[in-house]
Design a protein around this motif. Structure first.
Motif, PDB file in Angstrom:
ATOM      1  N   ALA A  60       0.846  -1.192   0.000  1.00 35.12           N
ATOM      2  CA  ALA A  60       0.000   0.000   0.000  1.00 35.12           C
ATOM      3  C   ALA A  60       0.882   1.242   0.000  1.00 35.12           C
ATOM      4  CB  ALA A  60      -0.931   0.025   1.211  1.00 35.12           C
ATOM      5  N   ARG A  61       0.422   2.304  -0.641  1.00 34.10           N
ATOM      6  CA  ARG A  61       1.173   3.553  -0.658  1.00 34.10           C
ATOM      7  C   ARG A  61       1.330   4.101   0.753  1.00 34.10           C
ATOM      8  NH1 ARG A  61      -1.171   7.560  -5.109  1.00 34.10           N
ATOM      9  NH2 ARG A  61       0.664   8.719  -4.377  1.00 34.10           N
ATOM     10  N   ALA A  62       0.334   3.833   1.591  1.00 34.21           N
ATOM     11  CA  ALA A  62       0.370   4.359   2.956  1.00 34.21           C
ATOM     12  C   ALA A  62       1.564   3.837   3.739  1.00 34.21           C
ATOM     13  CB  ALA A  62      -0.919   4.002   3.685  1.00 34.21           C
ATOM     14  N   LEU A  63       2.091   2.673   3.365  1.00 29.04           N
ATOM     15  CA  LEU A  63       3.193   2.080   4.125  1.00 29.04           C
ATOM     16  C   LEU A  63       4.466   2.911   4.013  1.00 29.04           C
ATOM     17  CD1 LEU A  63       2.649  -1.709   3.350  1.00 29.04           C
ATOM     18  CD2 LEU A  63       1.999  -0.422   5.396  1.00 29.04           C
ATOM     19  N   GLY A  64       4.549   3.746   2.999  1.00 23.81           N
ATOM     20  CA  GLY A  64       5.707   4.617   2.876  1.00 23.81           C
ATOM     21  C   GLY A  64       5.811   5.636   3.996  1.00 23.81           C
ATOM     22  N   THR A  99       4.238 -15.756  12.361  1.00 24.14           N
ATOM     23  CA  THR A  99       5.472 -16.062  13.091  1.00 24.14           C
ATOM     24  C   THR A  99       6.506 -14.948  12.991  1.00 24.14           C
ATOM     25  OG1 THR A  99       6.364 -17.239  11.171  1.00 24.14           O
ATOM     26  CG2 THR A  99       5.117 -18.539  12.790  1.00 24.14           C
ATOM     27  N   ALA A 100       6.384 -14.096  11.982  1.00 19.33           N
ATOM     28  CA  ALA A 100       7.334 -12.997  11.829  1.00 19.33           C
ATOM     29  C   ALA A 100       6.736 -11.964  10.887  1.00 19.33           C
ATOM     30  CB  ALA A 100       8.674 -13.493  11.287  1.00 19.33           C
ATOM     31  N   ALA A 101       7.193 -10.735  11.032  1.00 20.17           N
ATOM     32  CA  ALA A 101       6.780  -9.645  10.137  1.00 20.17           C
ATOM     33  C   ALA A 101       8.023  -8.851   9.761  1.00 20.17           C
ATOM     34  CB  ALA A 101       5.743  -8.752  10.808  1.00 20.17           C
ATOM     35  N   SER A 102       8.138  -8.521   8.489  1.00 20.52           N
ATOM     36  CA  SER A 102       9.322  -7.800   8.028  1.00 20.52           C
ATOM     37  C   SER A 102       8.952  -6.911   6.848  1.00 20.52           C
ATOM     38  CB  SER A 102      10.426  -8.779   7.618  1.00 20.52           C
ATOM     39  OG  SER A 102       9.981  -9.607   6.557  1.00 20.52           O
ATOM     40  N   TRP A 103       9.919  -6.093   6.437  1.00 25.64           N
ATOM     41  CA  TRP A 103       9.722  -5.201   5.305  1.00 25.64           C
ATOM     42  C   TRP A 103      10.450  -5.760   4.092  1.00 25.64           C
ATOM     43  CZ3 TRP A 103       6.451  -1.111   5.603  1.00 25.64           C
ATOM     44  CH2 TRP A 103       6.070  -0.702   6.873  1.00 25.64           C
ATOM     45  N   GLY A 107       9.305  -1.975   0.131  1.00 24.12           N
ATOM     46  CA  GLY A 107       8.537  -1.251   1.117  1.00 24.12           C
ATOM     47  C   GLY A 107       7.192  -1.852   1.452  1.00 24.12           C
ATOM     48  N   ALA A 108       6.998  -3.119   1.137  1.00 23.52           N
ATOM     49  CA  ALA A 108       5.776  -3.831   1.518  1.00 23.52           C
ATOM     50  C   ALA A 108       6.026  -4.594   2.818  1.00 23.52           C
ATOM     51  CB  ALA A 108       5.347  -4.790   0.411  1.00 23.52           C
ATOM     52  N   ILE A 109       4.959  -5.060   3.423  1.00 24.25           N
ATOM     53  CA  ILE A 109       5.055  -5.850   4.653  1.00 24.25           C
ATOM     54  C   ILE A 109       4.903  -7.320   4.299  1.00 24.25           C
ATOM     55  CG2 ILE A 109       3.862  -6.443   6.797  1.00 24.25           C
ATOM     56  CD1 ILE A 109       3.165  -3.483   7.098  1.00 24.25           C
ATOM     57  N   ALA A 110       5.796  -8.145   4.809  1.00 28.81           N
ATOM     58  CA  ALA A 110       5.711  -9.592   4.622  1.00 28.81           C
ATOM     59  C   ALA A 110       5.367 -10.230   5.961  1.00 28.81           C
ATOM     60  CB  ALA A 110       7.024 -10.149   4.094  1.00 28.81           C
ATOM     61  N   LEU A 111       4.241 -10.932   5.987  1.00 23.76           N
ATOM     62  CA  LEU A 111       3.820 -11.664   7.180  1.00 23.76           C
ATOM     63  C   LEU A 111       4.113 -13.140   6.968  1.00 23.76           C
ATOM     64  CD1 LEU A 111       0.315 -10.019   7.840  1.00 23.76           C
ATOM     65  CD2 LEU A 111       2.555  -9.321   8.755  1.00 23.76           C
TER      66      LEU A 111
END
Length: 420
Positions: A60-64, A99-103, A107-111
């Motif tokens: 999402a653009r908002a993640l920036g 189990t984990a969250a990263s960038w 610039g996206a989020i990986a769950l």
């Protein structure tokens, strides 16, 4: 009426409602920055036990505008509903553990999601026992933000309130292009990179023939023939597209046809259709016709022997895995006679597990090995890989992982150096 096939990759996830309230941020607060339209991409991987969704990517653009350090594994919860597209029944519905969250670099989020053998809620297929078919499920993921994401520079909380699910992504599966032969047989094709297979004679071709559960379902009012399950159910075809295999072959095309039902139901009818698909690929690409290999498991193990029996001059090697050869009186719909086995001159490497309760190893693989002159046989006690013991019928795992060895060579090495 036939049941239409829906593209499970085009589902739209239900939006998370009331995220602001869950986070304790008033919806009209000037400190809350709400941005909708978050694209959710399920990322899948074909494991030894079949394909599972292993992670979700949120874009999402908002993640920036988010302070990255505010992201944790507990920022979002994940709930999934999996529906059988043929029966309309819910195969499973449950929360999935993040189990984990990263960038990501973009610039996206990986769950990262809990996955693996024995973990419920990750599978992309459902086996319909009454029909003997694996069906790719419609997956609906619902994401809920339950902890705040801080905006950069004190700009307030970033609340993600609207989620839209995109297509399922499995890089290994997606590397195989979709095709249909002139006679209507579905097949997928992996092509080596341009830097591979540039030898004077062209690249090798590996033909993967799937098991009984991965064919189409065109009976009982169904019209299910999706060109998907033969890649998603196991790593049989995918193994030959890995960098390791491609290095050994010096580049190889991998052809994975899909039966309209099951190879064992009509071997005589399917053999010319498989050959036609092979000929189409050979005509369209630079294939070394002296290096065409046929590999198959279960139903496909039978079909690999059938193809050699019907077309003895076509294949450089044959690798039947947990194959069926039929009752010796010919009473089964599938049957490879002793005379056909004895006449085979194509180099053959048979693989089976002694504890197979679906197709008996002694009555099928051992019997064939004793009659195919010069054949190699790898007969395992059971199917155990990475400390996990799988059902005894799943000996295709060993070939997909290049485990069988003979005279110092692995099965892939043996294939790669064998020519007709």
């Amino acid at each position: 009426m036939p049941t239409p096939i829906t593209r499970r990759t085009l589902l739209v996830s239900g939006a998370t409602v009331g995220a602001s309230a869950l986070l304790g941020v008033p919806a009209a607060s000037a400190d809350a920055v709400e941005h909708g339209d978050v694209l959710v991409t399920p990322i899948a991987e074909v494991l030894d036990g079949g394909e599972q969704v292993t992670s979700l990517v949120l874009s999402a653009r908002a993640l920036g505008r988010v302070e990255r350090s505010s992201l944790t594994a507990s920022t979002f919860t994940v709930h999934v509903t999996a529906t059988n597209p043929l029966s309309g029944e819910v195969a499973y519905e449950q929360d999935r553990l993040v189990t984990a969250a990263s960038w990501t670099r973009r610039g996206a989020i990986a769950l990262e999601l809990e996955h693996g053998w024995g973990v419920d809620g990750g599978g992309t297929l459902q086996y319909m026992g009454e029909h003997g078919r694996n069906v790719v499920l419609d997956l609906d993921y619902v994401i809920t933000q339950v902890e705040p994401l801080r905006g950069r520079g004190g700009s307030g909380a970033v609340v993600l309130d609207s989620f839209r699910q995109g297509r399922l992504s499995d890089p290994e599966v997606d590397a195989f292009a979709h095709h249909t032969s002139a006679s209507g047989l579905n097949y997928r094709l992996f092509s080596p990179g341009r830097e591979r297979g540039r030898g004077r004679e062209g690249a090798a071709l590996v033909v993967w023939l799937h098991g009984g559960g991965e064919g189409g379902l065109l009976t009982d009012g169904y019209a299910y023939y999706d060109n998907e399950a033969q890649l998603r159910a196991n790593r049989g075809a995918l193994g030959f597209a890995t960098p390791e295999a491609q290095d050994l072959f010096g580049g190889a095309y991998v052809l994975a046809p899909q039966a309209t039902s099951a190879w064992m139901l009509d071997g005589d009818g399917f053999a010319p259709l498989v050959l036609e698909a092979i000929e189409e690929v050979v005509a369209a690409h630079r294939i070394d016709v002296s290096r065409i290999h046929v590999v198959g498991c279960s139903n496909g193990g039978y079909m690999s022997l059938k193809m050699v029996a019907e077309h003895p001059e076509t294949f450089a090697s044959s690798v039947p895995i947990c194959c069926g050869i039929g009752a010796r009186d010919g009473s089964d719909t599938y049957f490879v006679s002793d005379d056909e086995l004895a006449a085979m001159t194509t180099p053959t490497w048979l693989v089976h597990s002694a504890d197979d309760t679906t197709l008996d190893a002694q009555a099928n693989t051992v019997h064939a090995h004793e009659r195919i002159n010069g054949s190699i046989m790898s007969l395992y006690d059971n199917v155990t890989w990475d400390g996990i013991t799988y059902p005894g019928h799943w000996s295709w795992i060993y070939v997909a992982r290049n485990d069988p060895q003979h005279d110092g060579a692995s099965v892939w090495e043996w294939m790669a150096t064998t020519k007709r």
